[in-house]
Scaffold this active site. Structure first.
Site, PDB file in Angstrom:
ATOM      1  N   TYR A   1      36.089  38.627  45.546  1.00  0.00           N
ATOM      2  CA  TYR A   1      37.270  38.373  46.373  1.00  0.00           C
ATOM      3  C   TYR A   1      38.064  39.648  46.682  1.00  0.00           C
ATOM      4  O   TYR A   1      39.197  39.567  47.177  1.00  0.00           O
ATOM      5  CB  TYR A   1      38.193  37.380  45.666  1.00  0.00           C
ATOM      6  CG  TYR A   1      37.634  35.997  45.476  1.00  0.00           C
ATOM      7  CD1 TYR A   1      37.776  35.014  46.453  1.00  0.00           C
ATOM      8  CD2 TYR A   1      36.975  35.650  44.298  1.00  0.00           C
ATOM      9  CE1 TYR A   1      37.276  33.731  46.263  1.00  0.00           C
ATOM     10  CE2 TYR A   1      36.471  34.364  44.096  1.00  0.00           C
ATOM     11  CZ  TYR A   1      36.625  33.418  45.085  1.00  0.00           C
ATOM     12  OH  TYR A   1      36.138  32.141  44.895  1.00  0.00           O
TER      13      TYR A   1
ATOM     14  N   LYS B   1      40.908  51.214  42.293  1.00  0.00           N
ATOM     15  CA  LYS B   1      40.789  49.810  41.925  1.00  0.00           C
ATOM     16  C   LYS B   1      40.720  49.648  40.414  1.00  0.00           C
ATOM     17  O   LYS B   1      41.419  48.807  39.827  1.00  0.00           O
ATOM     18  CB  LYS B   1      39.552  49.194  42.573  1.00  0.00           C
ATOM     19  CG  LYS B   1      39.311  47.745  42.133  1.00  0.00           C
ATOM     20  CD  LYS B   1      37.925  47.252  42.462  1.00  0.00           C
ATOM     21  CE  LYS B   1      37.650  45.929  41.755  1.00  0.00           C
ATOM     22  NZ  LYS B   1      36.290  45.429  41.965  1.00  0.00           N
TER      23      LYS B   1
ATOM     24  N   ASP C   1      34.070  37.194  32.074  1.00  0.00           N
ATOM     25  CA  ASP C   1      34.268  36.098  33.010  1.00  0.00           C
ATOM     26  C   ASP C   1      35.603  36.338  33.680  1.00  0.00           C
ATOM     27  O   ASP C   1      36.580  36.725  33.027  1.00  0.00           O
ATOM     28  CB  ASP C   1      34.233  34.737  32.322  1.00  0.00           C
ATOM     29  CG  ASP C   1      33.893  33.624  33.317  1.00  0.00           C
ATOM     30  OD1 ASP C   1      33.081  33.882  34.233  1.00  0.00           O
ATOM     31  OD2 ASP C   1      34.421  32.516  33.185  1.00  0.00           O
TER      32      ASP C   1
ATOM     33  N   GLU D   1      24.139  28.920  31.134  1.00  0.00           N
ATOM     34  CA  GLU D   1      25.010  27.917  31.746  1.00  0.00           C
ATOM     35  C   GLU D   1      26.462  28.176  31.339  1.00  0.00           C
ATOM     36  O   GLU D   1      26.786  28.205  30.151  1.00  0.00           O
ATOM     37  CB  GLU D   1      24.606  26.509  31.318  1.00  0.00           C
ATOM     38  CG  GLU D   1      25.401  25.422  32.026  1.00  0.00           C
ATOM     39  CD  GLU D   1      24.958  24.029  31.649  1.00  0.00           C
ATOM     40  OE1 GLU D   1      25.493  23.059  32.221  1.00  0.00           O
ATOM     41  OE2 GLU D   1      24.066  23.899  30.780  1.00  0.00           O
TER      42      GLU D   1
ATOM     43  N   HIS E   1      42.257  43.881  36.983  1.00  0.00           N
ATOM     44  CA  HIS E   1      42.114  43.016  35.826  1.00  0.00           C
ATOM     45  C   HIS E   1      40.962  43.445  34.932  1.00  0.00           C
ATOM     46  O   HIS E   1      41.096  43.534  33.713  1.00  0.00           O
ATOM     47  CB  HIS E   1      41.891  41.586  36.306  1.00  0.00           C
ATOM     48  CG  HIS E   1      40.879  41.498  37.414  1.00  0.00           C
ATOM     49  ND1 HIS E   1      41.057  42.118  38.649  1.00  0.00           N
ATOM     50  CD2 HIS E   1      39.668  40.912  37.493  1.00  0.00           C
ATOM     51  CE1 HIS E   1      40.010  41.905  39.410  1.00  0.00           C
ATOM     52  NE2 HIS E   1      39.145  41.176  38.733  1.00  0.00           N
ATOM     53  N   ARG E   2      39.800  43.707  35.537  1.00  0.00           N
ATOM     54  CA  ARG E   2      38.632  44.086  34.750  1.00  0.00           C
ATOM     55  C   ARG E   2      38.828  45.465  34.128  1.00  0.00           C
ATOM     56  O   ARG E   2      38.447  45.704  32.976  1.00  0.00           O
ATOM     57  CB  ARG E   2      37.364  44.048  35.609  1.00  0.00           C
ATOM     58  CG  ARG E   2      36.076  44.234  34.789  1.00  0.00           C
ATOM     59  CD  ARG E   2      34.838  44.009  35.634  1.00  0.00           C
ATOM     60  NE  ARG E   2      34.758  42.635  36.091  1.00  0.00           N
ATOM     61  CZ  ARG E   2      35.007  42.248  37.344  1.00  0.00           C
ATOM     62  NH1 ARG E   2      35.328  43.146  38.275  1.00  0.00           N
ATOM     63  NH2 ARG E   2      34.925  40.981  37.681  1.00  0.00           N
TER      64      ARG E   2
ATOM     65  N   ASN F   1      25.168  40.590  38.053  1.00  0.00           N
ATOM     66  CA  ASN F   1      25.774  41.186  39.248  1.00  0.00           C
ATOM     67  C   ASN F   1      25.729  42.703  39.115  1.00  0.00           C
ATOM     68  O   ASN F   1      26.421  43.273  38.267  1.00  0.00           O
ATOM     69  CB  ASN F   1      27.222  40.695  39.371  1.00  0.00           C
ATOM     70  CG  ASN F   1      27.927  41.228  40.602  1.00  0.00           C
ATOM     71  OD1 ASN F   1      27.703  42.353  41.031  1.00  0.00           O
ATOM     72  ND2 ASN F   1      28.803  40.413  41.171  1.00  0.00           N
TER      73      ASN F   1
ATOM     74  N   LYS G   1      29.170  44.509  39.287  1.00  0.00           N
ATOM     75  CA  LYS G   1      29.982  44.317  38.086  1.00  0.00           C
ATOM     76  C   LYS G   1      29.431  45.155  36.934  1.00  0.00           C
ATOM     77  O   LYS G   1      30.194  45.789  36.191  1.00  0.00           O
ATOM     78  CB  LYS G   1      30.011  42.841  37.702  1.00  0.00           C
ATOM     79  CG  LYS G   1      30.951  42.509  36.564  1.00  0.00           C
ATOM     80  CD  LYS G   1      30.925  41.029  36.232  1.00  0.00           C
ATOM     81  CE  LYS G   1      31.558  40.195  37.311  1.00  0.00           C
ATOM     82  NZ  LYS G   1      31.705  38.766  36.894  1.00  0.00           N
TER      83      LYS G   1
ATOM     84  N   PHE H   1      33.580  43.873  45.627  1.00  0.00           N
ATOM     85  CA  PHE H   1      32.734  42.681  45.661  1.00  0.00           C
ATOM     86  C   PHE H   1      33.596  41.475  45.340  1.00  0.00           C
ATOM     87  O   PHE H   1      34.786  41.594  45.033  1.00  0.00           O
ATOM     88  CB  PHE H   1      31.568  42.813  44.677  1.00  0.00           C
ATOM     89  CG  PHE H   1      31.987  43.079  43.252  1.00  0.00           C
ATOM     90  CD1 PHE H   1      32.159  42.043  42.344  1.00  0.00           C
ATOM     91  CD2 PHE H   1      32.218  44.381  42.814  1.00  0.00           C
ATOM     92  CE1 PHE H   1      32.544  42.282  41.041  1.00  0.00           C
ATOM     93  CE2 PHE H   1      32.606  44.636  41.497  1.00  0.00           C
ATOM     94  CZ  PHE H   1      32.772  43.587  40.617  1.00  0.00           C
TER      95      PHE H   1
END
Length: 217
Positions: free
Chosen positions: A158, A180, A73, A44, A185-186, A16, A19, A156
């Site tokens: 939500y 932001k 994540d 995966e 959180h990030r 992304n 991100k 980006f």
């Protein structure tokens, strides 16, 4: 700087671009973020939790690139949905879901839920893995609630429907990037990571191997 006098380099596992850019900005004082190696397939994400998925991605990219790798994540946990979408946030509306698909599904699922009951939490786990098997993980979270409609055009995922409780009732998508990142959180997880990396560099515990071909800024 790391123990051999060079800027620490981390290969970003994310596909992304938004991100990856966010990670690069927040870690700019401690690390140079390199792009994901060309030719590497998808990893995966089948772990049962955020930490497991972050480690899966960082380990895979580190092995492929032969260098330190950083991955995250992130999950949006909505109280009225018993913590969903959680670890499935990126694929809430299906495996090939877009941000719009996921947002629309979430708003549909909450259409009969009162504003006072739309509490939610964003959580991010960041993982860094080295070729020698060394690993670090950090976590950040922010409380808030889900808006009844999309608001704002920045960000980006939500961001356009998440209102942080520590803000001024704007969604993340209505904020400038610096605002932001201060609340998110990030941002919190990455600042915690930056502190750990600085400690490891100061202790002489980090050296930077030359990344494999195919990585770049």
């Amino acid at each position: 700087m790391n123990s051999d006098g060079r800027m620490l380099q981390l290969v970003c596992a994310s596909t992304n671009p938004d991100k990856a850019a966010e990670i690069a900005v927040i870690l700019e004082d401690v690390a140079m973020i390199l792009s994901r190696p060309e030719g590497m397939g998808e990893v995966e994400e089948n772990a049962p939790d955020l930490q497991g998925n972050a480690l899966l991605k960082a380990r895979a990219v580190s092995r492929f690139a032969g260098a330190a790798a950083v991955a995250d994540d992130t999950g949006l946990e909505v109280a009225a949905l018993n913590g969903a979408p959680g670890v499935f946030s990126a694929r809430y509306a299906g495996l090939d879901a877009t941000d719009t698909d996921n947002i629309n599904k979430l708003l549909r699922d909450l259409k009969d839920v009162e504003v006072s009951a739309r509490g939610a939490r964003f959580r991010t786990v960041i993982a860094v893995c080295w070729p020698d098997g060394s690993e670090l993980t950090t976590e950040g979270s922010v409380e808030g609630w889900i808006a009844t409609e999309e608001r704002g055009s920045a960000g980006f995922g939500y961001d356009c429907i998440f209102i942080p409780a520590e803000g001024d009732r704007r969604t993340f998508a209505e904020m400038k990037a610096a605002e932001k990142n201060r609340l998110s959180h990030r941002g919190r997880a990455l600042r915690a990571l930056a502190d750990l990396l600085k400690e490891k560099c100061a202790d002489g515990g980090i050296r930077t191997p030359t990344p494999a071909k195919g990585t770049g800024t």
